[in-house]
Design a protein around this motif. Structure first.
Motif, PDB file in Angstrom:
ATOM      1  N   ALA A  27      59.137  52.495  57.009  1.00  0.00           N
ATOM      2  CA  ALA A  27      59.123  53.842  57.989  1.00  0.00           C
ATOM      3  C   ALA A  27      60.187  53.432  58.913  1.00  0.00           C
ATOM      4  O   ALA A  27      60.452  52.197  59.036  1.00  0.00           O
ATOM      5  N   PRO A  28      60.546  54.802  59.570  1.00  0.00           N
ATOM      6  CA  PRO A  28      61.446  54.204  60.805  1.00  0.00           C
ATOM      7  C   PRO A  28      60.778  53.546  61.869  1.00  0.00           C
ATOM      8  O   PRO A  28      59.740  54.128  62.404  1.00  0.00           O
ATOM      9  N   TYR A  54      58.467  55.339  66.982  1.00  0.00           N
ATOM     10  CA  TYR A  54      58.387  54.686  65.712  1.00  0.00           C
ATOM     11  C   TYR A  54      57.062  54.840  64.964  1.00  0.00           C
ATOM     12  O   TYR A  54      56.313  55.316  65.690  1.00  0.00           O
ATOM     13  N   PHE A  55      57.077  54.557  63.546  1.00  0.00           N
ATOM     14  CA  PHE A  55      56.066  55.196  62.761  1.00  0.00           C
ATOM     15  C   PHE A  55      55.450  53.973  62.180  1.00  0.00           C
ATOM     16  O   PHE A  55      56.151  52.847  61.774  1.00  0.00           O
ATOM     17  N   GLU A  56      54.013  53.945  62.088  1.00  0.00           N
ATOM     18  CA  GLU A  56      53.394  53.240  60.999  1.00  0.00           C
ATOM     19  C   GLU A  56      54.065  52.905  59.789  1.00  0.00           C
ATOM     20  O   GLU A  56      54.352  53.953  59.092  1.00  0.00           O
ATOM     21  N   VAL A  57      54.205  51.681  59.304  1.00  0.00           N
ATOM     22  CA  VAL A  57      54.866  51.313  58.091  1.00  0.00           C
ATOM     23  C   VAL A  57      53.992  51.100  57.160  1.00  0.00           C
ATOM     24  O   VAL A  57      54.121  51.780  55.820  1.00  0.00           O
ATOM     25  N   LEU A 102      36.258  41.620  73.093  1.00  0.00           N
ATOM     26  CA  LEU A 102      37.854  41.663  72.578  1.00  0.00           C
ATOM     27  C   LEU A 102      37.833  42.549  71.233  1.00  0.00           C
ATOM     28  O   LEU A 102      37.135  42.618  70.430  1.00  0.00           O
ATOM     29  N   VAL A 103      39.110  43.334  71.491  1.00  0.00           N
ATOM     30  CA  VAL A 103      39.101  44.226  70.549  1.00  0.00           C
ATOM     31  C   VAL A 103      40.514  44.089  69.916  1.00  0.00           C
ATOM     32  O   VAL A 103      41.607  43.778  70.754  1.00  0.00           O
ATOM     33  N   PRO A 104      40.805  44.022  68.456  1.00  0.00           N
ATOM     34  CA  PRO A 104      42.205  43.629  68.011  1.00  0.00           C
ATOM     35  C   PRO A 104      43.129  44.982  68.207  1.00  0.00           C
ATOM     36  O   PRO A 104      42.567  46.110  67.994  1.00  0.00           O
ATOM     37  N   THR A 105      44.229  44.678  68.342  1.00  0.00           N
ATOM     38  CA  THR A 105      45.183  45.864  68.283  1.00  0.00           C
ATOM     39  C   THR A 105      46.208  45.548  67.182  1.00  0.00           C
ATOM     40  O   THR A 105      46.304  44.653  66.516  1.00  0.00           O
ATOM     41  N   GLN A 106      46.847  46.639  66.966  1.00  0.00           N
ATOM     42  CA  GLN A 106      47.841  46.795  65.932  1.00  0.00           C
ATOM     43  C   GLN A 106      49.206  46.348  66.346  1.00  0.00           C
ATOM     44  O   GLN A 106      49.402  46.527  67.481  1.00  0.00           O
ATOM     45  N   THR A 107      49.886  45.666  65.459  1.00  0.00           N
ATOM     46  CA  THR A 107      51.344  45.511  65.547  1.00  0.00           C
ATOM     47  C   THR A 107      52.134  46.684  65.628  1.00  0.00           C
ATOM     48  O   THR A 107      51.561  47.836  64.870  1.00  0.00           O
ATOM     49  N   ASP A 108      53.417  46.788  66.232  1.00  0.00           N
ATOM     50  CA  ASP A 108      54.247  48.283  66.053  1.00  0.00           C
ATOM     51  C   ASP A 108      54.463  48.487  64.508  1.00  0.00           C
ATOM     52  O   ASP A 108      55.055  49.505  64.159  1.00  0.00           O
ATOM     53  N   PHE A 109      54.199  47.499  63.593  1.00  0.00           N
ATOM     54  CA  PHE A 109      54.496  48.037  62.309  1.00  0.00           C
ATOM     55  C   PHE A 109      53.345  48.723  61.760  1.00  0.00           C
ATOM     56  O   PHE A 109      53.245  49.219  60.473  1.00  0.00           O
ATOM     57  N   GLU A 110      52.195  48.692  62.603  1.00  0.00           N
ATOM     58  CA  GLU A 110      51.159  49.185  61.792  1.00  0.00           C
ATOM     59  C   GLU A 110      50.588  50.509  62.557  1.00  0.00           C
ATOM     60  O   GLU A 110      49.503  51.158  62.273  1.00  0.00           O
ATOM     61  N   THR A 111      51.202  50.809  63.666  1.00  0.00           N
ATOM     62  CA  THR A 111      50.967  52.074  64.371  1.00  0.00           C
ATOM     63  C   THR A 111      52.124  52.987  64.879  1.00  0.00           C
ATOM     64  O   THR A 111      53.319  52.594  64.733  1.00  0.00           O
ATOM     65  N   GLU A 112      51.966  53.917  65.633  1.00  0.00           N
ATOM     66  CA  GLU A 112      52.963  54.754  65.825  1.00  0.00           C
ATOM     67  C   GLU A 112      52.962  54.702  67.398  1.00  0.00           C
ATOM     68  O   GLU A 112      51.977  54.568  68.173  1.00  0.00           O
ATOM     69  N   GLY A 113      54.205  55.302  68.009  1.00  0.00           N
ATOM     70  CA  GLY A 113      54.087  55.294  69.462  1.00  0.00           C
ATOM     71  C   GLY A 113      55.804  55.607  69.887  1.00  0.00           C
ATOM     72  O   GLY A 113      56.391  55.689  68.842  1.00  0.00           O
ATOM     73  N   THR A 114      56.014  55.575  71.266  1.00  0.00           N
ATOM     74  CA  THR A 114      57.218  55.714  71.630  1.00  0.00           C
ATOM     75  C   THR A 114      57.532  54.810  72.693  1.00  0.00           C
ATOM     76  O   THR A 114      56.880  54.401  73.260  1.00  0.00           O
ATOM     77  N   LEU A 115      58.797  54.350  72.309  1.00  0.00           N
ATOM     78  CA  LEU A 115      59.166  53.100  73.278  1.00  0.00           C
ATOM     79  C   LEU A 115      60.429  53.751  74.192  1.00  0.00           C
ATOM     80  O   LEU A 115      61.118  54.431  73.757  1.00  0.00           O
ATOM     81  N   VAL A 116      60.747  53.523  75.232  1.00  0.00           N
ATOM     82  CA  VAL A 116      61.830  53.775  76.022  1.00  0.00           C
ATOM     83  C   VAL A 116      62.800  52.804  76.370  1.00  0.00           C
ATOM     84  O   VAL A 116      62.262  51.782  76.826  1.00  0.00           O
ATOM     85  N   ASN A 117      63.958  52.705  75.864  1.00  0.00           N
ATOM     86  CA  ASN A 117      64.672  51.652  75.889  1.00  0.00           C
ATOM     87  C   ASN A 117      65.631  51.692  77.384  1.00  0.00           C
ATOM     88  O   ASN A 117      65.379  52.482  78.377  1.00  0.00           O
ATOM     89  N   ASN A 118      66.369  50.659  77.468  1.00  0.00           N
ATOM     90  CA  ASN A 118      67.075  50.373  78.614  1.00  0.00           C
ATOM     91  C   ASN A 118      67.802  51.361  79.163  1.00  0.00           C
ATOM     92  O   ASN A 118      68.207  51.487  80.605  1.00  0.00           O
TER      93      ASN A 118
END
Lengths: 935, 185
Positions: free
Chosen positions: A224-225, A645-648, A622-638
């Motif tokens: 996935a992208p 990014y999308f769930e792989v 404690l609740v586990p979270t997903q890595t960036d490969f498992e979830t989707e979201g948006t990052l703002v770069n420098n």
């Protein structure tokens, strides 16, 4: 532009290109090996022969190597004529004469440019009966495998590694037909960009060792992208997954950012997601020694909701965000607890640094350049940043920027820029100016025209002096030595003479004055260069983490809600507060004893994290979270580009939900028991979020920088020909067998309601928007070289549009002359010289083990140097330290013991502390720079 | 034709057709049988008949499968899956190799795709099970002890890759490794 006629059809092409480049850009199939879009032409493989005709009457024509032939207007050529086809067939037959018969056991098989070109050239039968040449292989470290038998001597590896990336330890050895591409002896490849050899090599000489451990072919990897979260640049990547494990990462072309290459931290740093130690289940600690392991996810969320509701009524609820997680996850958390109770999790200096970076980026006369723009700069000034270690891909861009002088010279001599060897020979060692002011030297120093080591404040003072030289209106720098005055004048002169100068700085020094001085230079430069019209200066900041700027945007204008405030609030109300901590190890964020006090005074601590650390040890829930490969979201770069990014792949662990979803579920559980009366509307809205687009709509409603948030990528309703975009290649194998050992009846494919991508191989992967392209493949082009089918021209934009959305546009040209004295930053005092055994400790970023998650990858951990304290020999002599001895640094309650290494590039009076993950756990880099005792 | 004539004709026609059918059926009681008494009597199946899939070994007794995944990708029903791993000498082999025979159509494309003659179809077809789950075969069920139809072929002899017992240049048709340090022509 020029018009060429290829096999009877006329095309308009760019006249500055070579024929191969032009033909590939038109989507025509023409085989090649040694040519590369960024490495230029050398004409060594003889594979791209075409027939060129002299004029309209010419019927015989002549064979030429298309990569070495410039496009001319009115040119007639033929790719398909029998003679050039026969030439290419014979040529590849010779190339293949010594190629081993090992495709089945080659990691490149299935995505091999040599395979593709052999088929394309129609070479099907081997006639050579002689002995095959063999070579012994070398050990090249934990990341790259070496199989020299497969080499076709295209020279791409050394051209990339040495010429492009500035590597020193890969060479072509021996002579004539015995040439050997390797190191002078076995050993790890040193360059931080060595991973690109995997993609640059057209066959399987250099392959990805981390993939090979548990190898799968390209057609079996679901992708996935995705966006690399290992530094702030936001390189586009395409991770490949099979059977629930990320197997490898390859570059995903982005015209403005990473282009064709990514760094090794991004490529090989994925293993944290496969780590056995990962938190897989919720846990609730009833009392100090009773822990309920693995309660149901629902139970854990309900327990959290009870805690939240209880704490919120007393006004004792706080939440700490994470600059590494997506804007959406942080936004959900911020909405859950209300803006006033949301803290950034950064120490005050860093928090305010980011706010000021955000402010500076929005000033008139400032433009945050893309990496592509940095590559086109003809003068670079770096203030206090060791790019190779803090933003590696940018270092590669800066390296290319220094070549612009050679391009200038080539243009004057009428040498085409793609004539790589000629251009390099012409320029020899002449480079565009690169001026580096650093605390302890950088790996780019070798190509710098000016390098200077100084303490952060002194770097800033020099920066301010440069600004003063550029514009009289900038404040003067008092007490500057005449030497530095002339250095500053030299830098200013250099910047003034350049057409596209760029100023690079960042937060690595953790010093506001450095960031401010860079802005001052940029503003003064804009003023100096403006003649009526404002020309924004290029100013780029390297930031601490993948989403630093996104988090700063969520807290825009709020200089106060940092970690220190949260701690003060907890310590002021001991035993009252409940804290919700989102993937943030506070022990690396503040002095450990103070963090201990923080946790000791909490009523209850809820932690969402993926890897166990000292903060998760203190969690009540404690609740586990997903890595960036498992979830989707948006990052703002420098540069302020929002990239989704999308769930792989979909995990089958019921406790692992999307990070934003877990927070929305908390809101749901909080609202459900009552009627929601008295709760803020924003919280109710969060509780109503069923899918990712609902959350995006909420975020969009915030307006301002987030006003077009939905434009970062198409929403979940997007379809091509009525179908979702497939994550799997169309040849994905084993679907009725992969899980047959568990249950022979095939399970339904997981559904993805949050994105327009499907966990399927069904779909029409054509005309995909750039932001949704999982990877590159085209019929007949199984390797990464298929990229040329996705670009509007070679090395151009993706046909589907460049992914991401620039949030920060420089404001419309305002009159810079209106700049008042309040717009200028004030000059800091010089760093006092060290006295009575105290030295100024500074933190040095580290490439392989400097980022908390990627450092967990065994391959990178193995490549990291041993952490050492670095010090200038004279400084060491002054305080009586001996090289190699274990030195002890004391700062407040922290005590760090590391071996001492002499490094004449460290500024005098400083001791440089490595910012690797282990050291950062003992002495958090955010505490530096600070005066320390050393013995 | 009159109505009566038509009725007489039809009656005769139907009766004759019935009697002829009865005769035909009865006559089969004495005819030679086309079917055989399976399983008491086993049919002849040609060696190339496509039945149960096996994994073979090379002449040296090592697993032939190098986990290249070509069978899996060639499979039209996607019923083959495997995972590559390698031993300490760099020899590739499958960590697991699974065929879901409840999906297999015995087309033989896997055998055609196999570059090492590892996967072969045998004439055995008696694989019926009461429980479908039992039709999932793992490597230990598939692997036989011999080379199958191709007694001589050994992939690593010709691959050029160094594995245990065979260094670079020791395979068939291979020259000794190039001496990088030599300057001789």
């Amino acid at each position: 532009m020029a018009t060429i006629e290829v096999d009877g059809t006329s095309y308009e092409v760019d006249g500055d290109r070579n024929l191969l480049d032009a033909c590939l850009g038109l989507g025509l199939d023409l085989p090649y090996f040694c040519w590369h879009p960024t490495l230029g032409s050398v004409g060594s493989c003889r594979q791209c022969a075409v027939r060129v005709y002299a004029n309209a009457e010419d019927t015989r024509g002549r064979l030429v190597m298309s990569c070495m032939t410039p496009v001319t207007d009115g040119q007639r050529l033929s790719i398909r004529d029998p003679e050039s086809q026969a030439f290419r067939d014979k040529s590849i037959e010779v190339t293949m004469a010594n190629h081993p018969h090992d495709c089945p056991v080659c990691e490149e098989g299935g995505e091999c440019h040599l395979q593709d070109m052999t088929i394309m050239s129609r070479h099907t039968e081997r006639r050579y009966r002689g002995l095959k040449k063999t070579y012994t292989n070398q050990y090249l470290g934990p990341c790259i495998s070496h199989e020299m038998n497969r080499c076709i001597a295209c020279y791409r590896c050394v051209r990339f590694y040495n010429d492009y990336a500035g590597g020193k330890d890969l060479a072509v050895l021996a002579s004539k037909e015995n040439v050997y591409f390797g190191r002078h002896e076995d050993g790890c490849l040193e360059s931080g960009f060595s991973g690109n050899l995997v993609e640059v090599c057209p066959t399987g000489v250099f392959t990805d060792k981390t993939l090979s451990r548990s190898y799968n072919r390209k057609w079996d990897l679901q992708s996935a992208p995705s966006i690399c979260s290992s530094c702030s640049l936001g390189c586009n990547i395409s991770p490949g997954e099979r059977q629930g494990r990320i197997k490898r990462i390859v570059n995903r072309y982005h015209h403005d950012i990473n282009g064709y290459f990514i760094c090794d931290r991004g490529r090989f740093g994925y293993d944290y997601t496969n780590a056995d130690q990962r938190i897989q289940h919720c846990s609730i600690r009833q009392s100090a020694d009773v822990t309920e392991e693995a309660p149901d996810y629902r139970d854990a969320i309900n327990a959290i909701a009870v805690e939240l509701a209880g704490a919120a009524t007393g006004g004792n609820l706080i939440a700490i965000g994470s600059d590494r997680l997506s804007v959406e996850a942080n936004f959900a958390l911020q909405t859950l607890v209300d803006e006033d109770n949301f803290y950034s999790g950064m120490d005050p200096v860093q928090h305010q640094l980011l706010q000021s970076v955000l402010g500076i980026y929005r000033r008139p006369g400032i433009h945050a350049p893309t990496l592509r723009e940095i590559e086109s700069a003809d003068a670079v000034l770096i203030l206090g940043e060791d790019l190779v270690n803090s933003a590696p891909r940018m270092a590669l861009s800066v390296r290319q920027a220094t070549r612009n002088l050679s391009f200038e010279l080539a243009r004057k001599s009428q040498i085409p820029l793609w004539q790589d060897t000629s251009v390099r020979n012409l320029a020899q060692d002449r480079r565009s100016p690169l001026m580096i002011l650093s605390v302890a030297g950088t790996d780019l120093d070798a190509i710098a025209s000016l390098r200077l080591s100084a303490a952060a404040d002194d770097i800033a003072r020099l920066g301010f002096a440069v600004a003063r030289c550029l514009s009289d209106r900038a404040p003067a720098v008092p007490n500057l030595s005449p030497d530095l005055e002339s250095t500053a004048a030299g830098i200013a002169d250099c910047l003034l003479r350049a057409k596209n100068p760029v100023i690079i700085s960042g937060t690595s020094c953790n010093t506001p004055s450095v960031v401010e001085s860079a802005a001052q230079v940029a503003m003064a430069l804009s003023l100096a260069k403006s003649n009526g019209q404002i020309r924004p200066s290029w100013l780029s900041y390297v930031l601490p983490a993948a989403n630093s700027l996104g988090l700063a945007m969520l807290q825009e204008g709020n200089d106060d809600n940092h970690l220190e405030r949260a701690m003060q609030r907890v310590l002021a109300n001991p035993g009252q507060c409940t804290a919700l901590i989102l993937q943030n190890d506070l022990y690396a964020r503040a002095e450990p004893s103070r963090v201990d006090a923080f946790f000791g005074n909490l009523k209850s601590c809820i932690v969402l994290d993926q890897q166990p650390n000292r903060t998760t040890d203190r969690a009540n829930i404690l609740v586990p979270t997903q890595t960036d490969f498992e979830t989707e979201g948006t990052l703002v770069n420098n540069e302020g580009r929002a990239q989704r990014y999308f769930e792989v792949f979909a995990t089958d662990n019921p406790s692992l939900r999307d990070n934003w979803k877990t927070i929305a579920n908390m809101a749901k559980a909080w609202v459900n028991p009552g009627t929601g009366q008295g709760l803020p509307e924003s919280l109710l809205a969060l509780a109503r979020c069923e899918n990712f687009d609902d959350l995006i709509a909420l975020l969009k409603n915030r307006g301002g920088l987030f006003g077009h948030w939905d434009r970062a990528a198409p929403n979940a309703a997007f379809r091509i020909a009525g179908l979702k975009i497939p994550r799997m290649p169309h040849r994905y194998s084993g679907r009725t067998s992969l899980r047959a050992n568990i249950r022979v009846a095939e399970a339904k494919q997981p559904e993805d309601r949050d994105s327009p991508l499907g966990f399927t191989m069904e779909g029409a992967p054509i005309n995909i928007p750039g932001a949704l392209t999982p990877g590159f493949w085209s019929p007949g082009w199984n390797s990464g070289e298929s990229l040329n089918k996705f670009q509007d021209e070679i090395n151009g934009h993706l046909k589907g549009g460049d992914p991401g959305l620039r949030l920060l546009q420089s404001p419309a040209a305002t009159d810079m002359s209106a700049a008042t004295s309040s717009d200028w930053f004030s000059v800091p005092a010089a760093t006092p010289t060290a006295a009575n055994g105290r030295l100024l400790a500074v933190s040095l970023p580290r490439l392989f083990d400097g980022e908390v998650l990627s450092a967990l990858s065994p391959a990178l951990a193995q490549r990291a140097e041993l952490p050492q304290l670095e010090i200038h020999p004279e400084t060491a002599a002054a305080v009586g330290l001996v090289e190699g001895h274990i030195a002890t640094i004391r700062l407040e309650s922290c005590q760090l013991k590391l071996p001492l290494r002499f490094n004449p590039r460290v500024a005098s009076g400083l001791v440089a502390v490595p910012a690797d993950v282990k050291t950062a756990g003992i002495l958090p880099p955010v505490l530096l720079p600070a005066a320390v005792t050393i013995e | 034709m009159s109505q009566i004539g038509r009725a007489v004709y039809l009656t005769w026609d139907y009766t004759w057709s019935t009697l002829r059918t009865l005769w035909d059926v009865a006559s089969h009681t004495f005819a030679k049988r086309d079917t055989v008494e399976y399983p008491d009597e086993m049919p002849y199946l040609a060696p190339r008949h496509r039945g149960r899939i096996v994994l073979t070994r090379d002449p040296e007794g090592n697993e032939r499968c190098v986990a290249c995944n070509l069978c899996a990708v060639a499979c039209p029903t996607d019923c083959i899956s495997l995972q590559k791993t390698e031993d300490e000498t760099g020899r590739w082999y499958p960590e697991y190799f699974r065929i879901n025979f409840s999906r297999c159509v015995y087309c033989g494309l896997c055998e055609e795709a196999c570059p090492t003659y590892a996967i072969q179809l045998t004439p055995d077809f008696e694989m019926a099970e009461y429980n479908r789950q039992n039709m999932v075969y793992e490597k230990e069920h598939l692997l036989i002890s011999g080379p199958g139809k191709y007694p001589d072929y050994s992939f690593y002899q010709v691959s050029g890759k160094a594995v245990s017992g065979r260094a670079k240049g020791e395979g068939l048709n291979e020259a000794k490794p190039v001496n990088v340090k030599s300057l001789l022509p």
